[in-house]
Design an enzyme around this catalytic site. Sequence first.
Site, PDB file in Angstrom:
ATOM      1  N   HIS A 155      37.641  34.326 -17.027  1.00 53.30           N
ATOM      2  CA  HIS A 155      36.996  33.142 -16.843  1.00 53.30           C
ATOM      3  C   HIS A 155      36.014  33.303 -15.673  1.00 53.30           C
ATOM      4  CE1 HIS A 155      39.033  29.984 -19.661  1.00 53.30           C
ATOM      5  NE2 HIS A 155      39.886  31.374 -19.825  1.00 53.30           N
ATOM      6  N   ASP A 363      30.063  31.987  -9.467  1.00 57.81           N
ATOM      7  CA  ASP A 363      31.104  31.297 -10.451  1.00 57.81           C
ATOM      8  C   ASP A 363      30.987  31.864 -12.020  1.00 57.81           C
ATOM      9  OD1 ASP A 363      32.956  29.176 -11.394  1.00 57.81           O
ATOM     10  OD2 ASP A 363      31.708  27.608 -10.330  1.00 57.81           O
TER      11      ASP A 363
END
Length: 468
Positions: A155, A363
């Site tokens: 992720h 991110d």
Amino acid sequence: MKRVVVVSNRVGLPNSADSAGGLVTGVRAAMRGRSGLWFGWSGKVATPAGDTHELVRADGIDYATVDLDDAAHRDFYLGFANGTLWPLCHFRLGLIEYAREQADAYEAANERFARILMPLLRPDDLVWVHDYHLIPLARALRRLGSRHRIGFFLHIPLPPPRALAILPNHRELFSSLLDYDLVGFQTDEDTDAFRAYCRGALGRLVRPDGTVMGPHRRTASGAFPIGIDAAAQQRMAADGANRATTRRLVDSLAGRRLIIGVDRLDYSKGLANRFTAFGRLLATRPQWRSRVTFLQIAAPSRIEIGRYREARRELERLAGKINGRHAEFDWQPIRYLNRGYRPAALAGFFRAAHVGLVTPLRDGMNLVAKEYVASQDPADPGVLVLSPFAGAAAELDRALIANPFDIDGVADALHRALLMPAEERRERWAALHATIARNGAERWQEAFIAALDAAAAPLPFAFAAAAP
Ligand code: ADP
Ligand code: F6P
């Protein structure tokens, strides 16, 4: 249809509201309406933890969870996973802390997860392992005799090989990815980093289609950008517009514009830069004083780690400084809330906000960016200001892209967003929303599971030779 078994450290247990984290949001949306097993940490620390699991069944999903003992919580979760791998993968090389006993505890925690999971698996299950806490899980399962198709999805970002090589045990750790049948990433950039690492550091042959020839199997690789359930988010936001909390928020603004940020309180989210940029907007464009409010909702996260407590103190200091400098007796520029909210309340807040400010320093994806867009009123949408260093920027190029390291650049983007004419807002929003609706959570799940199911069988012979 084969059963999907999701394995992740954080589990989205039914009726638990504390889902601040993209993994739980994404997997929950992807598993909605399906059956399967979700295995991972209970969120509880108990000593001794024992090798037993707790089982709960809800909406067709079996949730099997295990506790962590004090030492595993400290050395595996807070230590190697969040004190070593998290800064490494978020390009914060100076923050990396490494201790051999924590690396060992990480291996041991993976072995324990594998030991407890193995008896729960059926022969034709597809096993889908998530995130950086569980990189060596497939190797641990294989050692116990697992012949399942096992896939891994990261992720968070994967930095380039030269950064990965900083980790003293990098070969031991990252070579274990070759015990999976499929390894998936958020973006092409992350996927390229993985393939380059396999070629360079591991000396493996990588085929043109991205298949890595490992010692025991071929490991497919590819980008599978995570998505949200855009239709559900849109419905929640439309309903949210009439919620009492949303109305109270809107009333409290007294006609001022609203900028919103929603994050876990994590140093990777660039919150200090964001606060500073908002302060710069007020300092350099006085026309916005008393006319715009910045609402930052930052849920506490991993507070046992010193860096996270420091980040929190820094934000308190900055919010105080900016408010002290610019506030009026009837206007507070920054409303800083150190807490979480339920998704329905957030959806209403997103819809009420004229600007969604999503500026992480790095991110994996950033689902808040997608939630903000999906929450907008199509007739009068707000503007997304997005960091180029969020994985979401690869898909959402019609956002206003602003580099969080360039404080003046973010202040400029805020000014532009606040002034953007309705026609341009609608045009940008339509393009962003089409992308988000197309690449939703369901598609993410289906694409990954189809690729895992199709992944090649183990090699009939040991492919031990490294690439020429
Ligand atoms: P990460 O996985 O790094 O936390 P994402 O932006 O991908 O970042 O996902 C965060 C998820 O957690 C989103 O679904 C978001 O709505 C939720 N979330 C983030 N901050 C809060 C908060 N303060 N309160 C409630 N939910 C939050
Ligand atoms: O990838 C995002 C993520 O790091 C998940 O792995 C994690 O579950 C989530 O954010 C929240 O962090 P934590 O599980 O440490 O509370």
